[in-house]
Motif scaffolding. Sequence first.
Motif, short mmCIF file in Angstrom:
data_model
loop_
_atom_site.label_atom_id
_atom_site.label_comp_id
_atom_site.label_asym_id
_atom_site.label_seq_id
_atom_site.Cartn_x
_atom_site.Cartn_y
_atom_site.Cartn_z
N GLU A 183 27.82 -30.45 -28.22
CA GLU A 183 27.36 -29.08 -28.35
C GLU A 183 28.09 -28.43 -29.51
O GLU A 183 29.33 -28.34 -29.50
CB GLU A 183 27.62 -28.28 -27.07
CG GLU A 183 27.21 -26.81 -27.17
CD GLU A 183 27.52 -26.02 -25.91
OE1 GLU A 183 27.52 -24.78 -25.98
OE2 GLU A 183 27.77 -26.64 -24.86
N ASP A 184 27.33 -28.01 -30.52
CA ASP A 184 27.91 -27.42 -31.73
C ASP A 184 29.04 -28.30 -32.28
O ASP A 184 30.11 -27.83 -32.68
CB ASP A 184 28.42 -26.01 -31.45
CG ASP A 184 27.29 -25.01 -31.26
OD1 ASP A 184 26.18 -25.27 -31.76
OD2 ASP A 184 27.51 -23.98 -30.60
N THR A 223 18.59 -34.01 -32.63
CA THR A 223 19.14 -32.65 -32.65
C THR A 223 18.21 -31.72 -31.89
O THR A 223 17.01 -31.64 -32.21
CB THR A 223 19.31 -32.14 -34.09
OG1 THR A 223 20.19 -33.02 -34.80
CG2 THR A 223 19.89 -30.73 -34.10
N ILE A 247 23.35 -25.75 -31.07
CA ILE A 247 22.82 -27.04 -31.50
C ILE A 247 23.45 -28.16 -30.68
O ILE A 247 24.67 -28.31 -30.63
CB ILE A 247 23.09 -27.27 -33.00
CG1 ILE A 247 22.36 -26.20 -33.82
CG2 ILE A 247 22.63 -28.66 -33.42
CD1 ILE A 247 22.63 -26.26 -35.30
N TYR A 248 22.58 -28.94 -30.03
CA TYR A 248 23.01 -30.11 -29.26
C TYR A 248 22.55 -31.36 -30.00
O TYR A 248 21.43 -31.41 -30.52
CB TYR A 248 22.40 -30.09 -27.86
CG TYR A 248 22.85 -28.92 -27.01
CD1 TYR A 248 23.98 -29.03 -26.20
CD2 TYR A 248 22.15 -27.72 -27.02
CE1 TYR A 248 24.41 -27.95 -25.43
CE2 TYR A 248 22.57 -26.64 -26.25
CZ TYR A 248 23.70 -26.77 -25.47
OH TYR A 248 24.12 -25.70 -24.70
N THR A 249 23.42 -32.36 -30.04
CA THR A 249 23.07 -33.62 -30.71
C THR A 249 23.33 -34.79 -29.77
O THR A 249 24.22 -34.75 -28.92
CB THR A 249 23.88 -33.82 -32.00
OG1 THR A 249 25.28 -33.81 -31.69
CG2 THR A 249 23.58 -32.73 -33.01
N GLU A 279 23.97 -38.78 -30.41
CA GLU A 279 24.20 -39.80 -31.43
C GLU A 279 25.15 -40.84 -30.88
O GLU A 279 26.22 -40.51 -30.36
CB GLU A 279 24.77 -39.18 -32.71
CG GLU A 279 24.89 -40.15 -33.87
CD GLU A 279 25.33 -39.47 -35.15
OE1 GLU A 279 25.10 -40.04 -36.23
OE2 GLU A 279 25.90 -38.36 -35.08
N LYS A 317 19.99 -40.06 -34.92
CA LYS A 317 20.54 -38.82 -34.36
C LYS A 317 19.42 -37.88 -33.93
O LYS A 317 18.49 -37.62 -34.69
CB LYS A 317 21.43 -38.14 -35.40
CG LYS A 317 22.07 -36.84 -34.97
CD LYS A 317 22.92 -36.29 -36.12
CE LYS A 317 23.56 -34.97 -35.79
NZ LYS A 317 24.37 -34.46 -36.93
N GLN A 321 14.55 -35.49 -35.18
CA GLN A 321 15.24 -36.78 -35.28
C GLN A 321 15.45 -37.12 -36.75
O GLN A 321 14.53 -37.06 -37.56
CB GLN A 321 14.41 -37.89 -34.62
CG GLN A 321 15.08 -39.27 -34.72
CD GLN A 321 14.29 -40.36 -34.00
OE1 GLN A 321 13.22 -40.10 -33.44
NE2 GLN A 321 14.82 -41.57 -33.99
N THR A 370 17.77 -27.83 -30.93
CA THR A 370 18.21 -26.47 -31.25
C THR A 370 17.66 -25.49 -30.23
O THR A 370 16.46 -25.48 -29.95
CB THR A 370 17.74 -26.06 -32.65
OG1 THR A 370 18.20 -27.03 -33.60
CG2 THR A 370 18.29 -24.69 -33.03
#
Length: 315
Positions: free
Chosen positions: A310-311, A275, A300-302, A304, A273, A269, A277
């Motif tokens: 995704e990416d 993240t 990488i998923y975020t 926010e 945001k 975090q 991985t």
Amino acid sequence: MHRLVLAPILGFFTILTITACQSKPPTCGDESTQTELRKAIIEEIEKKASQLPFGEHLATNQNFQIFLAGIKITLSEITSDGYNAEAKKYSCQTKINISGSGIPDLPSEKISFSNQSTEDSGPPGWVLQLNDNTPLVSKLAQIALNVSSAQNSSNGQSNLPFVERLYLAQQAAKNTDSSQSVTTPFGTLSISDEKKLLFNGVPTDPVLEGNSNLSFLDKKSLNGQSVILVQNTGGTACPATFTFVQLSAAGAKLSKEFGTCSDLYQLEQVGGKLTLTLPGFTGPYEPESAQQQAAKKKVIYTLEGGVLSEDGKPM
């Protein structure tokens, strides 16, 4: 004449008696038994830790050896279940309590073990054996790996392959006890007997149902909300998928289920945001070279502003 015969017989009987007494192992509560038992427990922790994923590096890991050396084992309520004269073996039980740096408070646990004489002519002439698979020992093995990997990470030892670092970081972040519920300021998430996700006792909308199982991996505070990372455990073809559950005064909001099918992850975090991985994944029936190549890939998923990507691409 009787005297000449009787003396050798008595002498021979005495020698046999002394030999038999000497071949008997020490009792369950003997100091030498307790010393060997502590040694056996440490050796079992070391053995089980080395059998965990990526645990083969631990034999040369200085932090791991320091952790083992710092373990304190307290024995209490040592009892004997009897002595088998034919097998020359004591059957024993005791409660063990383990403490040390990096070890959380763990309840004491009863274990069973045995002392048995051996045919070896040299010392000690007996062997101690743990008789069962002790959950506390298995838990200590995982804690040992967690502590060692966390210390390696803090010391900047990042020369391990990506997927291995991911596994070790994940294990180091885990709690030692899994829970079927998690409480937040907005309510409680729990898992029903039917493996459904519940919010305050009611199935979520949409319904999230586990394949093999659901589990809570982490809880974060994000922009005034509580965000729970939930893992849906599958099978060998797809070990895991993930869901972010965002809890607020308005209720529970679930993201799409996502992931690469790998159950290895790292959650971070930064501000508002999150993240997550993950390594890439290909099924167990694919060639090993393809599996290794997939595992080198980072996805990488975020999360926010309530948006899952995704990416970098919104899902």
